[in-house]
Scaffold this motif. Structure first.
Motif, PDB file in Angstrom:
ATOM      1  N   VAL A 184       0.864  -1.184   0.000  1.00 23.23           N
ATOM      2  CA  VAL A 184       0.000   0.000   0.000  1.00 23.23           C
ATOM      3  C   VAL A 184       0.902   1.236   0.000  1.00 23.23           C
ATOM      4  N   PRO A 185       0.799   2.096  -0.998  1.00 23.68           N
ATOM      5  CA  PRO A 185       1.553   3.375  -0.967  1.00 23.68           C
ATOM      6  C   PRO A 185       1.035   4.230   0.187  1.00 23.68           C
ATOM      7  N   LEU A 186       1.935   5.031   0.789  1.00 24.12           N
ATOM      8  CA  LEU A 186       1.539   5.855   1.931  1.00 24.12           C
ATOM      9  C   LEU A 186       0.557   6.935   1.529  1.00 24.12           C
ATOM     10  N   VAL A 187       0.575   7.317   0.267  1.00 20.32           N
ATOM     11  CA  VAL A 187      -0.357   8.363  -0.179  1.00 20.32           C
ATOM     12  C   VAL A 187      -1.785   7.854  -0.156  1.00 20.32           C
ATOM     13  N   ASP A 188      -1.974   6.483  -0.150  1.00 13.91           N
ATOM     14  CA  ASP A 188      -3.321   5.910  -0.124  1.00 13.91           C
ATOM     15  C   ASP A 188      -3.831   5.697   1.285  1.00 13.91           C
ATOM     16  N   VAL A 189      -3.005   5.952   2.298  1.00 16.85           N
ATOM     17  CA  VAL A 189      -3.439   5.802   3.691  1.00 16.85           C
ATOM     18  C   VAL A 189      -4.053   7.113   4.136  1.00 16.85           C
ATOM     19  N   THR A 190      -5.308   7.083   4.521  1.00 17.17           N
ATOM     20  CA  THR A 190      -6.035   8.301   4.863  1.00 17.17           C
ATOM     21  C   THR A 190      -6.198   8.482   6.363  1.00 17.17           C
ATOM     22  N   LYS A 191      -6.281   7.422   7.102  1.00 17.09           N
ATOM     23  CA  LYS A 191      -6.595   7.558   8.523  1.00 17.09           C
ATOM     24  C   LYS A 191      -6.214   6.290   9.255  1.00 17.09           C
ATOM     25  N   VAL A 192      -5.919   6.463  10.560  1.00 16.42           N
ATOM     26  CA  VAL A 192      -5.684   5.334  11.468  1.00 16.42           C
ATOM     27  C   VAL A 192      -6.645   5.479  12.639  1.00 16.42           C
ATOM     28  N   SER A 193      -7.418   4.385  12.892  1.00 16.65           N
ATOM     29  CA  SER A 193      -8.410   4.416  13.970  1.00 16.65           C
ATOM     30  C   SER A 193      -8.039   3.411  15.042  1.00 16.65           C
ATOM     31  N   MET A 194      -8.317   3.804  16.297  1.00 15.34           N
ATOM     32  CA  MET A 194      -8.051   2.909  17.423  1.00 15.34           C
ATOM     33  C   MET A 194      -8.964   3.292  18.567  1.00 15.34           C
ATOM     34  N   SER A 195      -9.033   2.424  19.569  1.00 14.46           N
ATOM     35  CA  SER A 195      -9.888   2.691  20.720  1.00 14.46           C
ATOM     36  C   SER A 195      -9.097   3.452  21.776  1.00 14.46           C
ATOM     37  N   SER A 196      -9.802   3.938  22.771  1.00 16.09           N
ATOM     38  CA  SER A 196      -9.162   4.643  23.887  1.00 16.09           C
ATOM     39  C   SER A 196      -8.772   3.685  25.008  1.00 16.09           C
ATOM     40  N   GLN A 197      -9.001   2.381  24.815  1.00 18.44           N
ATOM     41  CA  GLN A 197      -8.795   1.427  25.898  1.00 18.44           C
ATOM     42  C   GLN A 197      -7.405   0.795  25.795  1.00 18.44           C
ATOM     43  N   ASN A 198      -7.162  -0.110  26.710  1.00 20.29           N
ATOM     44  CA  ASN A 198      -5.821  -0.704  26.852  1.00 20.29           C
ATOM     45  C   ASN A 198      -5.715  -1.935  25.945  1.00 20.29           C
ATOM     46  N   ASP A 199      -5.801  -1.777  24.624  1.00 16.18           N
ATOM     47  CA  ASP A 199      -5.711  -2.871  23.668  1.00 16.18           C
ATOM     48  C   ASP A 199      -4.785  -2.462  22.537  1.00 16.18           C
ATOM     49  N   GLY A 200      -4.439  -3.430  21.690  1.00 15.50           N
ATOM     50  CA  GLY A 200      -3.505  -3.175  20.599  1.00 15.50           C
ATOM     51  C   GLY A 200      -4.145  -3.196  19.234  1.00 15.50           C
ATOM     52  N   PHE A 201      -5.480  -3.064  19.138  1.00 12.97           N
ATOM     53  CA  PHE A 201      -6.173  -3.084  17.850  1.00 12.97           C
ATOM     54  C   PHE A 201      -6.103  -1.687  17.204  1.00 12.97           C
ATOM     55  N   PHE A 202      -5.841  -1.648  15.876  1.00  8.65           N
ATOM     56  CA  PHE A 202      -5.907  -0.392  15.122  1.00  8.65           C
ATOM     57  C   PHE A 202      -6.272  -0.714  13.689  1.00  8.65           C
ATOM     58  N   ALA A 203      -6.952   0.195  13.055  1.00 10.21           N
ATOM     59  CA  ALA A 203      -7.417   0.041  11.679  1.00 10.21           C
ATOM     60  C   ALA A 203      -6.693   1.036  10.794  1.00 10.21           C
ATOM     61  N   VAL A 204      -6.258   0.596   9.625  1.00 11.79           N
ATOM     62  CA  VAL A 204      -5.605   1.450   8.628  1.00 11.79           C
ATOM     63  C   VAL A 204      -6.602   1.662   7.501  1.00 11.79           C
ATOM     64  N   HIS A 205      -7.103   2.911   7.363  1.00  9.68           N
ATOM     65  CA  HIS A 205      -8.103   3.237   6.346  1.00  9.68           C
ATOM     66  C   HIS A 205      -7.402   3.665   5.074  1.00  9.68           C
TER      67      HIS A 205
END
Length: 1213
Positions: free
Chosen positions: A1106-1127
């Motif tokens: 994935v080129p970095l120019v195609d990455v628009t956002k990174v989402s994650m929770s406020s809690q003590n976990d390691g999950f994150f989404a790359v939009h």
């Protein structure tokens, strides 16, 4: 007709113990020609041989009565019954007639079928042990296994005689002695468990038997070359289907109806539309619905379990129960008469609720079945004629349907069991058949003329049921059963005489033909294809016009009038015209077991076994697969106008097939006898037993076997058993065994006509000869036993004397040895005591000398020590006095010097005070002088100047003090001196700030470029996640490493390294969340200056780029976990499969580096969204990722679960 004498008892020559038990000597006399010899008392050598003889158990040893009826003397009906009764009273229920086993039902459990008994009879010869059904079973099994002879076991007897239990015992014995193994055990279990299924559907309670078989059964058990069972095939004959619709008083319908209503669950009964109340069903008799000692509910569970073991699928078992329920409910359909306009009577169903429930069970259209009960369609060539059924015809059609439905279901069950238990391999098989078959069935008839047949025939039933209620007619069923029994008697005689003839020919024995009754003429009367009774009955059934039972009887009177075994009141034979015991509607046949009077009423209808075609077609239209398969003739596409075969012709063909099958096998017979009609133990009704003996032909069987030679035995066991009766053969015979037997019989002077010599056996004609031999042997054994006792007692006394003599010598030797040993020990003890005393005296003397020398040396040493101590103490006192003197001088000198110093100090202090006072006075004077001089100049702004001067001095003092109180140069040190004056507060704070900035600069100047980069990333992470992400505090102390996998050093990832030309910023293993089910997959997460890459952890192959120019956002929770989404940017090539959802242990670092790298390359800030609920694009769908608090089974690890198509739920501890 002439024939041979009886056949040999099977393989009797194999056992060295074959010899029947004779009656007591009071029952017979010894022939005068037989004599006994006695041994001389000096024959010592022979006694040892006799002592080693093995006394084996034989058929005659310790036997109650006579174990083999062939040896019964005298032979008549009375002695035969008395012998059976005597053995029955002593719990000996089995008796032989040669190789035939007679079994008397004890009506109680006996301890003769245990595993130990099985082992006793296993691999033992037939006559080696007492008579038992296990002996016949073992003989048949070993002949099949070792000699490759197919076997069949024929079990006959009337109902309640124990035929079914006998067949179970045979099968259980064979199952116990054959091979083991998982597959073999499964086959044995299936063969044994087929019995409960067939008993439930084919057995019923009758007045004489609570578990009466209402069908004939023949099972072929197939074995491989080792004797292990491979499978089996079951054939059934003539199910009493009339019992389905009507039962005599005191009897029940088939077991399965009562078991279903008693044992089925409420849910199953509701599904089958049944109720537990027996009175709700017309086909069930109520007076005997419950049987004492029978648990129908438990038996139902046993049947269901047995069906499962045999191999019935669940849906098949349910289908069978649905058919049973349909048969039950058919009996509740009732009809009412109605008149049509044309004057014809027709019938209508009273209550259609039962019909509706039957149609729901079977899947038949209600109108189709209703019409089938009201109309009958007759087809002739191209024409169809439909006629209405009156009430009687409708009831006949209903009952015919119920009988056919149940009968076909039973046949289907047999075929289905055969499919499960049949042998799976195609190798050559050995076969053992077990036939549980009919005996003669004779009912007493109440003649229409009021007369009873001569002799008052006893009411008996052998296979089917049981004795009917008083004056039940002998009808078509009894005729068919007795025909089958005639065929069995015929084959029994043929096989028996054939075996006897082969035995005599094989042994070169001259034998004479004997006359016996050949029942072939009776079989021909019944089965002749032209003039036989069955052929004429079929002809009447097929003849157009009015056909009744009376026309059938007239035809019999015309064709069979001259036959010597047929009698009828209307017969043309003049010798029967005055026989008033024959009713007008009956005929009598002289069977081999006696005369039987048959009532012709119902012969034609029962032979037709007619089921209207409308009912067959209605059943074929059923939605129920099993019912549809039971009526293939109902298929309109396969309409066959040919009349179906009659019941008589079908049974005739089945019997012919059975006889052909039996002729290919070696037969074994079990004759079952019922001792009483009360099913009571210890009751022996002689009249009932007498009748069974007559119609089973047991006396004739014995006479046939005794007509030639009553007993035969191989030469070796015969010589071994009787050799003690002759001096020349005792104790050892050196020559051939036959020569020894000839010498023995010549010595005993037995007449030549009483025996014959065969090739390998001795044949004895009269049992009395054998009994005489047994008496002589018994008497001789008593003499030998007395001699053995005498010799043994003498040997025992001599042995005891020699033992005592030897013991006396041994005891004397031991006593002398003991006395000498004791004297020696005493002398030795005395010498040792003297030695010890002398050695002690010498030792004490030496000890005294040594002690004296030691005391002298110790005294000198002590005196020297005391002297040296005195000298040392004197020197010590002198030195102490000198030291005290020196110390006193030092103290005095010190005190003096101190006093001198204090006086000088006091003088210096006074001088200093005087100088200070002069200086102070001088300073004040100078100040006063200056103030007086300059007062005129400073009077106007003196206060301000003083204030400024004072303030300047205070500030100067403040800075000088701060110099000494400055904190450390550590940037994290928060200590700061307190302010001395309030007016310096702002200055104090500013100095604190300036000092902190200065020491931070000094601290930063020490960093390398790499450390500066790390702290910049940490600072960036603080700005992004501090107070926003609960995971951030735990990441502050962790250094950002980036390359966790060390791709450059690990040869496993060489291929991956070569594929990436850019600098790798992050190389870490993450868990990629599956879009479908929320499960995770390990992937290598790579971040370079321009791209974000995902690679397989095992192979290193790049999966996504994935080129970095195609990455628009990174989402994650406020809690003590390691999950994150790359939009990803919509419409881009990388976003074809949707966004990525990851889980990582280094979330803060990865998000920070991704943010900084994207900012440096695109000059745009990457959006970091922190929320407990955000949307992720998965292909064309947007899925909500929701974070919740929850207790985890696997500890503190968050879990992800796909709840539905729009929600992905992450549980965080």
């Amino acid at each position: 007709m002439a024939a041979t004498a009886r056949p040999e008892e099977k393989q009797a020559c194999k056992s060295s113990t074959v010899c029947p038990q004779p009656p007591s000597s009071a029952d017979r006399s010894h022939p005068s020609s037989l004599r006994v010899f006695s041994l001389s008392s000096t024959d010592k050598a022979k006694l040892q041989t006799m002592a080693k003889m093995e006394v084996k158990t034989s058929l005659l040893d310790n036997m109650i009565g006579v174990g083999d009826m062939v040896l019964l003397e005298p032979l008549n009906e009375e002695t035969f019954i008395n012998n059976l009764k005597k053995r029955f009273d002593h719990n000996e229920i089995y008796t032989y007639i040669g190789s035939v086993v007679i079994s008397v039902n004890p009506y109680r459990s006996l301890p003769i079928y245990s595993p130990e008994k099985v082992e006793d009879y296993r691999n033992r010869n037939f006559y080696e042990l007492s008579p038992h059904i296990f002996a016949l079973s073992d003989e048949a099994y070993r002949s099949l296994r070792d000699q490759d002879k197919d076997q069949c076991i024929l079990i006959t007897g009337e109902s309640g005689a124990g035929k079914t239990e006998a067949s179970k015992l045979v099968m259980s014995y064979v199952a116990a002695v054959c091979g083991k193994g998982a597959e073999v055990n499964q086959v044995k279990e299936q063969l044994l468990q087929s019995n409960p299924v067939l008993e439930a559907f084919g057995n019923a309670k009758t007045v004489r038997n609570d578990n009466s078989s209402r069908f004939g059964k023949y099972m072929d058990i197939e074995f491989d070359f080792k004797g292990d069972p491979l499978g089996g095939v079951i054939s059934n004959y003539l199910l009493e289907k009339s019992r389905v619709v009507k039962q005599p008083r005191g009897e029940r319908n088939f077991h399965v109806f009562y078991q279903l209503l008693s044992g089925a669950s409420e849910e199953l009964l509701h599904k089958l539309k049944l109720e537990q109340d027996f009175s709700r069903y017309n086909y069930l008799s109520l007076d005997s619905a419950k049987v004492n000692g029978v648990d129908d509910a438990a038996n139902f569970r046993t049947v269901r379990n047995a069906m499962q073991i045999v191999g019935f699928m669940d849906h098949e078992a349910e289908s069978v129960l649905e058919v049973v329920a349909a048969v039950l409910k058919l009996g509740n359909i009732e009809f009412k008469p109605e008149s049509r306009v044309n004057g014809l009577d027709e019938s209508k169903i009273k209550d259609k609720n039962e019909l509706k429930e039957i149609c729901e069970l079977t899947g038949i259209d209600q109108s189709v079945l209703e019409r089938a009960f009201s109309f009958r369609t007759v087809e002739a060539k191209q024409e169809k004629v439909s006629t209405t059924l009156n009430v009687a015809q409708a009831y006949y059609a209903r009952d015919a349907l119920a009988k056919n439905l149940y009968s076909r279901l039973f046949s289907w069950l047999v075929n289905r069991i055969n499919e499960s238990i049949k042998a799976q391999t195609k190798v050559r098989k050995k076969v053992m058949g077990v036939l549980d078959i009919y005996g003669f069935e004779i009912f007493e008839i109440l003649a229409s003329a009021g007369a009873v047949p001569d002799g008052g025939v006893c009411v008996v039933s052998c296979l089917h049921g049981v004795i009917a209620p008083p004056y039940q007619d002998n009808s078509f069923e009894q005729f068919i059963i007795n025909y089958c029994n005639e065929k069995l008697q015929q084959i029994f005689i043929e096989l028996t005489l054939k075996e006897e003839q082969e035995e005599y020919i094989r042994e070169d024995i001259e034998w004479t033909h004997i006359d016996y009754f050949n029942n072939a003429i009776i079989c021909d009367l019944i089965e002749n294809n032209t003039n036989g009774i069955l052929a004429m009955l079929d002809e009447e059934c097929l003849r157009p016009g009015t056909v009744t039972d009376d026309t059938f009887l007239e035809k019999l009177n015309q064709v069979c009038a001259t036959h010597q075994h047929f009698e009828s009141r209307m017969s043309r034979c003049s010798r029967f015209l005055n026989d008033t015991s024959l009713p007008h509607s009956c005929f009598r046949i002289q069977h081999y077991a006696g005369k039987v009077l048959y009532q012709v009423e119902g012969f034609v209808d029962k032979n037709n076994d007619l089921l209207y075609r409308d009912l067959s077609q209605a059943m074929w239209k059923a939605g129920h697969a099993l019912i549809k398969s039971l009526f293939p003739e109902g298929n309109p596409a396969k309409i066959n106008l040919k009349r179906p075969p009659t019941a008589g012709s079908q049974f005739k063909a089945s019997v012919a097939t059975l006889m052909k099958n039996l002729q290919t096998k070696n037969p074994n017979y079990i004759r079952c006898i019922k001792p009483n009609d009360k099913k009571a133990a210890h009751v022996f009704t002689e009249s009932l037993v007498c009748h069974q003996i007559r119609y089973l032909g047991l006396l004739e069987n014995v006479r046939v076997r005794r007509a030639g030679y009553a007993f035969r035995q191989a030469y070796e066991p015969c010589l071994e058993r009787y050799k003690m009766l002759c001096k020349q053969t005792w104790p050892h015979w050196k020559g051939p065994a036959r020569s020894g037997v000839e010498v023995l019989f010549n010595e005993l002077e037995i007449p030549m006509e009483e025996y014959s010599f065969g090739r390998s056996k001795i044949f004895i004609r009269n049992p009395r000869t054998l009994f005489a031999l047994e008496d002589l042997r018994k008497q001789r054994l008593e003499d030998l036993a007395t001699l053995i006792q005498k010799i043994y007692r003498g040997w025992k006394c001599r042995t005891h004397f020699l033992l005592m003599k030897k013991s006396q010598i041994v005891i004397a030797a031991w006593c002398r040895r003991y006395a000498q040993q004791k004297r020696y020990q005493q002398i030795k003890a005395s010498a040792l005591a003297i030695q010890s005393y002398i050695r002690g005296w010498k030792a004490r003397k030496i000890l005294r000398e040594l002690k004296h020398q030691k005391r002298c040396k110790a005294a000198a040493t002590t005196i020297a020590a005391y002297w040296h101590g005195t000298q040392a103490r004197r020197e010590l006192r002198r030195l102490k006095e000198e030291a005290r003197d020196k110390h006193a001088i030092a103290v005095i000198w010190a005190y003096w010097l101190g006093s001198k110093a204090r006086r000088e100090l006091k003088r210096l202090k006074e001088e200093a005070r005087r100088k200070h006072a002069v200086a102070v006075i001088w300073a004040y004077w100078l100040g006063l002088k200056v103030r007086r001089e300059y007062r005129k100049y400073f009077r106007a702004n003196a206060g301000k100047k003083i204030y400024e001067f004072t303030l300047q001095r205070i500030v100067q003092k403040y800075f000088l003090e701060m110099k000494n109180k400055m904190p450390s140069l550590s940037p994290i040190d928060k200590n700061w001196p307190s302010r001395p004056y309030l007016f310096l507060d702002s200055t104090h704070k500013e100095l604190k700030r300036i000092f902190h900035l200065w020491r931070c600069k000094k601290y930063r100047d020490q960093f390398t470029d790499q450390q500066k980069l790390i702290y910049e990333e940490k600072l960036e992470a603080s700005e992004l996640f501090k107070d926003k992400k609960a995971l951030y505090p735990s990441s502050v102390g962790q250094p950002f490493q980036g390359a966790y996998l060390e791709i450059n050093k690990n040869p496993k990832y060489k291929k991956l390294k070569d594929a990436i030309e850019e600098k790798i910023i992050i190389a870490e293993v993450v868990n990629k969340i599956n879009r479908a089910n929320g499960k995770s997959t390990s992937r290598i997460f790579l971040l370079t200056n321009n791209n974000l890459l995902l690679a397989d952890q095992k192979s290193g192959q790049i999966k996504s780029e994935v080129p970095l120019v195609d990455v628009t956002k990174v989402s994650m929770s406020s809690q003590n976990d390691g999950f994150f989404a790359v939009h990803l940017k919509e419409g881009s090539e990388a976003a074809s499969k949707g966004d990525f959802l990851f889980s990582s242990d280094h979330l803060i670092e990865m998000a920070t580096k991704l943010y900084r790298t994207t900012l440096s390359q695109t000059k745009q800030k990457l959006n970091i969204e922190i929320s407990d609920e955000f949307l992720v694009q998965f292909r064309q769908d947007k899925v909500c990722v929701k974070f919740i608090q929850g207790n985890q089974k696997n500890g503190s690890v968050p879990t992800c679960k796909r709840k539905n198509n729009r929600l992905l739920e992450v549980a965080v501890p």
